[in-house]
Design a protein around this motif. Structure first.
Motif, mmCIF file in Angstrom:
data_model
loop_
_atom_site.group_PDB
_atom_site.id
_atom_site.type_symbol
_atom_site.label_atom_id
_atom_site.label_comp_id
_atom_site.label_asym_id
_atom_site.label_seq_id
_atom_site.Cartn_x
_atom_site.Cartn_y
_atom_site.Cartn_z
ATOM 1 N N GLN A 1 -42.443 -20.390 -25.867
ATOM 2 C CA GLN A 1 -42.319 -21.152 -25.136
ATOM 3 C C GLN A 1 -40.655 -20.504 -24.762
ATOM 4 O O GLN A 1 -40.058 -20.893 -23.210
ATOM 5 C CB GLN A 1 -41.766 -22.578 -25.985
ATOM 6 C CG GLN A 1 -42.090 -23.533 -25.235
ATOM 7 C CD GLN A 1 -42.159 -24.141 -26.142
ATOM 8 O OE1 GLN A 1 -41.310 -24.943 -27.246
ATOM 9 N NE2 GLN A 1 -42.108 -26.333 -25.646
ATOM 10 N N SER B 1 -39.227 -28.149 -21.414
ATOM 11 C CA SER B 1 -39.125 -26.540 -20.727
ATOM 12 C C SER B 1 -37.351 -26.405 -20.290
ATOM 13 O O SER B 1 -36.343 -27.115 -20.548
ATOM 14 C CB SER B 1 -38.973 -26.755 -18.767
ATOM 15 O OG SER B 1 -38.682 -27.766 -17.922
ATOM 16 N N VAL C 1 -36.094 -27.712 -24.600
ATOM 17 C CA VAL C 1 -37.174 -27.466 -26.157
ATOM 18 C C VAL C 1 -35.931 -27.735 -27.742
ATOM 19 O O VAL C 1 -36.190 -28.620 -28.267
ATOM 20 C CB VAL C 1 -37.284 -26.245 -26.179
ATOM 21 C CG1 VAL C 1 -37.551 -26.010 -27.357
ATOM 22 C CG2 VAL C 1 -38.473 -26.474 -24.688
ATOM 23 N N ARG D 1 -48.934 -26.723 -24.462
ATOM 24 C CA ARG D 1 -48.671 -28.325 -24.955
ATOM 25 C C ARG D 1 -49.490 -28.791 -25.133
ATOM 26 O O ARG D 1 -49.266 -30.060 -26.383
ATOM 27 C CB ARG D 1 -48.246 -28.715 -23.038
ATOM 28 C CG ARG D 1 -48.769 -30.358 -22.855
ATOM 29 C CD ARG D 1 -48.433 -30.667 -21.627
ATOM 30 N NE ARG D 1 -47.372 -30.479 -21.145
ATOM 31 C CZ ARG D 1 -47.108 -30.514 -19.882
ATOM 32 N NH1 ARG D 1 -47.984 -30.504 -19.182
ATOM 33 N NH2 ARG D 1 -45.692 -29.337 -19.355
#
Length: 406
Positions: free
Chosen positions: A37, A106, A111, A172
Motif C-alpha cells: 500500500q 489511501s 492508512v 482491498r
C-alpha cells in the motif's frame, strides 16, 4: 485465579485457533499488505520505507496504551460479570471493522489512522486471551499454551500471506478476507472458551500493593526489559523483509512477493519446531530463563549471517535461524512471564504489559529500521543492529531470577 486443574485438548485447540486468527490479521498487513500500500516509485523508494515504519510505529504506540488498560479494566469486572469475554469480543469486532477501513484507505495518513484502530483491537483481544493462561492453567501447562501462541504467530503469517498471494488477491480483497477471518474465528473462540463470572468470594484479596507494583518487582522488570529489547531485534530483522527483497536485492515485485512467501514458510517451520520443543522442555525442567537466553543468541546469529552475506540464499538461512531463535524465545519468554506474575488479582493487566513489549518492539523496530536504511542508503546496518539488540535482550533476561516451581 490460577488453576490447578489441567486443561483438555478442546481448550488448547480453541485457544490456538484464536491466536492463529489474531496473528494472521495482525502480521499479514505488516509483512505484505501495508508495504504494498505504501510502496513508492523506485527512484524514491526510501520514502515508502519510512512511511511504512511510521504507520507501524504509530499503530504499535496505540496498542501499548490499549492492551494494559483493557487488561486492568477486565481484572476489575464487577462481581457476577465475565472478566475476559466482553473484552475479547470487543477487540475482535473492532479489529474486523478497522481492517475493512484500512483496505479502503489511501495515502499514509488515512492508512495510518485505520491501522491504529486495528492495533487497538488486536491489543485488547490479545490481553483478554493471554489472561486465560494465568487464569485457567497450572504452571505445568503454561509452556504448552505459550507454544500455541508462539507457533500460531508464525503459522498465521503463512496462512495470511499464502492466501493473499496464492489466491491472487489485491490489497482491498486481502483486507476483507482478514476481517472475515478474525470476525468468525475470534468471535467463536471468545464465546466457546470458558470465562466463569467473577465473584467476590473467588477474587484474590488485595494485599496492599501499590499501583503498578508489578513494575517495581525486580525480576518481572528485568524480564520485561529483556523481552522488549529482543522483540525490537526481531522486528528489525523481519519487518522490512519485502522492502529488502525489492530494493536490497533488486527483485521485481511479483518475484519479491513469491520469495517473501517462501521465506515466511521457512521461518514458520522453524518457529513451530522451536516453540513446541522448548515449550515441552520448559514445562518439564522449569529452566525457562536458560532456554530464553540461549534463544536470543540464535536469533542474533541470523542478523550476522545476512549482514555478512546479503544474498537470497543466505536470507533463507537467516530466516531459519530467526525462526528457531524467536520461536523459542517467544514461547519460553511468555511462560517465564506468567511464572513471574507478582499479583493474581492483576493477571490481565500485567500480561497486557507483557504483550506491550511485543507491540513496542513492532513500534520501535520498523521506525528504527527505516531510520537506519535512510542513514546508510541500504539494509546492512539494520541486520547488524538486530543482532546486537538480540544479544542485549539475552543479557537483560538473564538478570531475572528463575522462580521456584509451584
Amino acid at each position: 485465579m490460577s488453576s490447578t486443574t489441567r486443561a483438555g485438548a478442546r481448550w488448547m485447540t480453541i485457544f490456538t485457533l484464536a491466536w492463529l486468527a489474531i496473528w494472521t490479521v495482525q502480521l499479514t498487513p505488516v509483512q505484505l499488505l501495508l508495504p504494498l500500500q505504501l510502496d513508492t516509485p523506485e527512484d524514491d523508494w526510501i520514502r515508502g520505507v519510512v512511511s511504512s515504519g511510521l504507520v507501524l510505529g504509530i499503530g504499535g504506540l496505540a496498542g501499548i496504551v490499549a492492551g494494559p488498560l483493557a487488561g486492568a479494566l477486565s481484572d476489575r469486572a464487577a462481581p457476577g460479570r465475565h472478566r475476559r469475554r466482553p473484552w475479547a469480543l470487543g477487540g475482535v469486532w473492532l479489529t474486523a471493522v478497522c481492517l475493512v477501513l484500512t483496505g479502503f484507505a489511501s495515502g499514509p495518513w488515512m492508512v495510518g489512522a485505520a491501522w491504529v484502530g486495528v492495533s487497538i483491537g488486536v491489543a485488547v483481544s490479545s490481553a483478554a486471551f493471554t489472561a486465560l493462561i494465568a487464569d485457567q492453567l497450572p504452571t505445568t501447562q503454561r509452556g504448552a499454551a505459550a507454544a500455541a501462541v508462539g507457533s500460531s504467530q508464525a503459522v498465521g503469517i503463512v496462512v495470511g500471506v499464502g492466501l493473499v498471494v496464492l489466491l491472487g488477491l489485491d490489497i482491498r480483497a486481502g483486507y476483507l478476507l482478514l476481517a472475515a477471518i478474525i470476525a468468525v474465528i475470534g468471535t467463536a473462540a471468545a464465546l466457546i472458551l470458558p470465562d466463569p463470572p467473577d465473584s467476590a468470594a473467588t477474587r484474590p484479596k488485595r494485599r496492599g500493593r501499590k499501583t503498578l507494583a508489578t513494575l517495581r518487582d525486580r525480576d518481572f522488570a528485568w524480564m520485561l526489559s529483556g523481552r522488549l529489547v529482543t522483540n525490537i531485534g526481531n522486528a528489525l530483522g523481519t519487518a522490512l523483509f519485502l522492502f529488502f527483497l525489492l530494493h536490497g536485492l533488486g527483485q521485481p515485485s511479483a518475484m519479491a512477493q513469491d520469495n517473501l512467501l517462501l521465506l515466511i514458510v521457512v521461518y514458520t517451520v522453524f518457529v513451530v519446531i522451536a516453540s513446541v520443543v522448548t515449550g515441552i522442555v520448559s514445562d518439564r525442567t522449569g529452566k525457562r530463563r536458560t532456554l530464553a537466553v540461549a534463544a536470543t543468541v540464535v536469533q542474533a546469529a541470523s542478523g550476522v549471517a545476512i549482514a555478512l552475506v546479503p544474498t537470497f540464499e543466505m536470507t533463507m538461512v537467516a530466516a531459519a535461524l530467526m525462526g528457531l531463535g524467536y520461536g523459542a524465545f517467544s514461547t519460553v519468554g511468555l511462560a517465564f512471564a506468567a511464572d513471574l506474575l507478582p499479583d493474581e488479582q492483576d493477571h490481565a493487566r500485567d500480561l497486557g504489559i507483557v504483550n506491550v513489549t511485543a507491540a513496542l518492539g513492532q513500534l520501535i523496530g520498523p521506525v528504527l529500521g527505516a531510520g537506519l536504511v535512510a542513514l546508510v542508503g541500504g539494509f546492512w546496518l539494520v541486520f547488524v543492529a538486530a543482532a546486537v539488540l538480540s544479544l542485549a535482550g539475552g543479557v537483560l533476561t538473564a538478570c531475572a531470577r528463575e522462580p521456584a516451581r509451584s
